[in-house]
Design a protein around this motif. Structure first.
Motif, PDB file in Angstrom:
ATOM      1  N   ARG A  24      24.571 -93.180 -32.342  1.00 10.89           N
ATOM      2  CA  ARG A  24      25.218 -92.315 -31.356  1.00 10.89           C
ATOM      3  C   ARG A  24      24.578 -92.598 -30.004  1.00 10.89           C
ATOM      4  N   LEU A  25      25.341 -92.431 -28.931  1.00 16.55           N
ATOM      5  CA  LEU A  25      24.817 -92.677 -27.586  1.00 16.55           C
ATOM      6  C   LEU A  25      23.666 -91.736 -27.242  1.00 16.55           C
ATOM      7  N   GLU A  26      23.688 -90.534 -27.781  1.00 15.22           N
ATOM      8  CA  GLU A  26      22.587 -89.601 -27.511  1.00 15.22           C
ATOM      9  C   GLU A  26      21.276 -90.102 -28.125  1.00 15.22           C
ATOM     10  N   GLU A  27      21.358 -90.789 -29.257  1.00 20.78           N
ATOM     11  CA  GLU A  27      20.156 -91.370 -29.847  1.00 20.78           C
ATOM     12  C   GLU A  27      19.657 -92.545 -29.019  1.00 20.78           C
ATOM     13  N   VAL A  28      20.584 -93.381 -28.544  1.00 20.09           N
ATOM     14  CA  VAL A  28      20.218 -94.523 -27.706  1.00 20.09           C
ATOM     15  C   VAL A  28      19.550 -94.027 -26.424  1.00 20.09           C
ATOM     16  N   ALA A  29      20.062 -92.937 -25.875  1.00 18.41           N
ATOM     17  CA  ALA A  29      19.528 -92.394 -24.613  1.00 18.41           C
ATOM     18  C   ALA A  29      18.066 -91.978 -24.738  1.00 18.41           C
ATOM     19  N   LYS A  30      17.636 -91.632 -25.932  1.00 10.52           N
ATOM     20  CA  LYS A  30      16.232 -91.224 -26.144  1.00 10.52           C
ATOM     21  C   LYS A  30      15.284 -92.421 -26.120  1.00 10.52           C
ATOM     22  N   ARG A  31      15.830 -93.612 -26.286  1.00  7.47           N
ATOM     23  CA  ARG A  31      15.006 -94.830 -26.354  1.00  7.47           C
ATOM     24  C   ARG A  31      14.949 -95.462 -24.971  1.00  7.47           C
ATOM     25  N   ASN A  32      14.232 -94.817 -24.063  1.00  8.89           N
ATOM     26  CA  ASN A  32      14.253 -95.253 -22.666  1.00  8.89           C
ATOM     27  C   ASN A  32      12.857 -95.428 -22.072  1.00  8.89           C
ATOM     28  N   SER A  33      11.901 -95.787 -22.908  1.00  6.96           N
ATOM     29  CA  SER A  33      10.548 -96.007 -22.399  1.00  6.96           C
ATOM     30  C   SER A  33      10.127 -97.444 -22.672  1.00  6.96           C
ATOM     31  N   SER A  34       9.057 -97.880 -22.054  1.00  6.45           N
ATOM     32  CA  SER A  34       8.601 -99.255 -22.263  1.00  6.45           C
ATOM     33  C   SER A  34       8.055 -99.460 -23.677  1.00  6.45           C
ATOM     34  N   GLU A  35       7.762 -98.365 -24.387  1.00  9.77           N
ATOM     35  CA  GLU A  35       7.306 -98.475 -25.773  1.00  9.77           C
ATOM     36  C   GLU A  35       8.472 -98.547 -26.754  1.00  9.77           C
ATOM     37  N   ASP A  36       9.641 -98.114 -26.332  1.00  7.73           N
ATOM     38  CA  ASP A  36      10.822 -98.077 -27.192  1.00  7.73           C
ATOM     39  C   ASP A  36      12.059 -98.125 -26.300  1.00  7.73           C
ATOM     40  N   LEU A  37      12.619 -99.322 -26.097  1.00  7.56           N
ATOM     41  CA  LEU A  37      13.704 -99.489 -25.138  1.00  7.56           C
ATOM     42  C   LEU A  37      14.936-100.094 -25.808  1.00  7.56           C
ATOM     43  N   TRP A  38      16.022 -99.306 -25.790  1.00  4.90           N
ATOM     44  CA  TRP A  38      17.297 -99.765 -26.342  1.00  4.90           C
ATOM     45  C   TRP A  38      18.326 -99.830 -25.221  1.00  4.90           C
ATOM     46  N   LEU A  39      19.287-100.745 -25.390  1.00  8.76           N
ATOM     47  CA  LEU A  39      20.416-100.886 -24.471  1.00  8.76           C
ATOM     48  C   LEU A  39      21.697-101.016 -25.274  1.00  8.76           C
ATOM     49  N   VAL A  40      22.794-100.682 -24.635  1.00 11.52           N
ATOM     50  CA  VAL A  40      24.114-100.942 -25.207  1.00 11.52           C
ATOM     51  C   VAL A  40      24.785-101.985 -24.320  1.00 11.52           C
ATOM     52  N   ILE A  41      25.293-103.030 -24.951  1.00 11.55           N
ATOM     53  CA  ILE A  41      26.056-104.048 -24.237  1.00 11.55           C
ATOM     54  C   ILE A  41      27.307-104.326 -25.063  1.00 11.55           C
TER      55      ILE A  41
END
Length: 146
Positions: A24-41
């Protein structure tokens, strides 16, 4: 997070089970630090945490896009074929279908032209042809009468 099973086939035509993990996009949004970084492309989710220090454009560029849909930024930069191929190793799943929105930044002009059937596409050539025909007849008949 949700998973879905699907079947595919390998090159020899034998059935192979494949599994797609949906995020879910809300889960991806939580992964926004340099220790855990996700993107959607383009509807696919990538964990690029281990790529931060290797990114040629610097880690700041990736951190600005962290936890979000970076499709437009990714395309605007004009990544090479090699970069697109490299991206595959960071793939972890797809965006959940209910969170997907149609892509408006398609680079194919035929797919994102809102005026594909507008009158301007056919009226200008017709008027131009009529005008050229009129001018041709006018000037050729005037030169014959002189």
């Amino acid at each position: 997070m949700a998973t879905a099973e699907g079947s595919g086939s390998d090159e020899q035509g034998q059935g192979v089970e494949t599994s797609v993990t949906y995020y879910r996009l809300e889960e991806v949004a939580k992964r926004n630090s340099s220790e855990d970084l996700w993107l959607v492309i383009h509807g696919r989710v990538y964990d690029i945490t281990r790529f931060l220090n290797e990114h040629p454009g610097g880690e700041e560029v990736l951190q600005e896009q962290a936890g979000a849909d970076a499709s437009e930024s990714f395309e605007d930069v004009g990544h090479s074929t090699d970069a697109r191929e490299m991206l595959k190793q960071y793939y972890i799943g797809d965006v959940h279908p209910s969170d997907l929105k149609p892509e408006s930044g398609s680079k194919d002009p035929s797919t994102n032209d809102p005026c594909k059937s507008c009158w301007a596409y056919w009226i200008f050539p017709i008027v131009g042809a009529i005008l050229l025909g009129f001018l041709y007849r006018y000037y050729t008949s005037e030169s014959k009468s002189s």
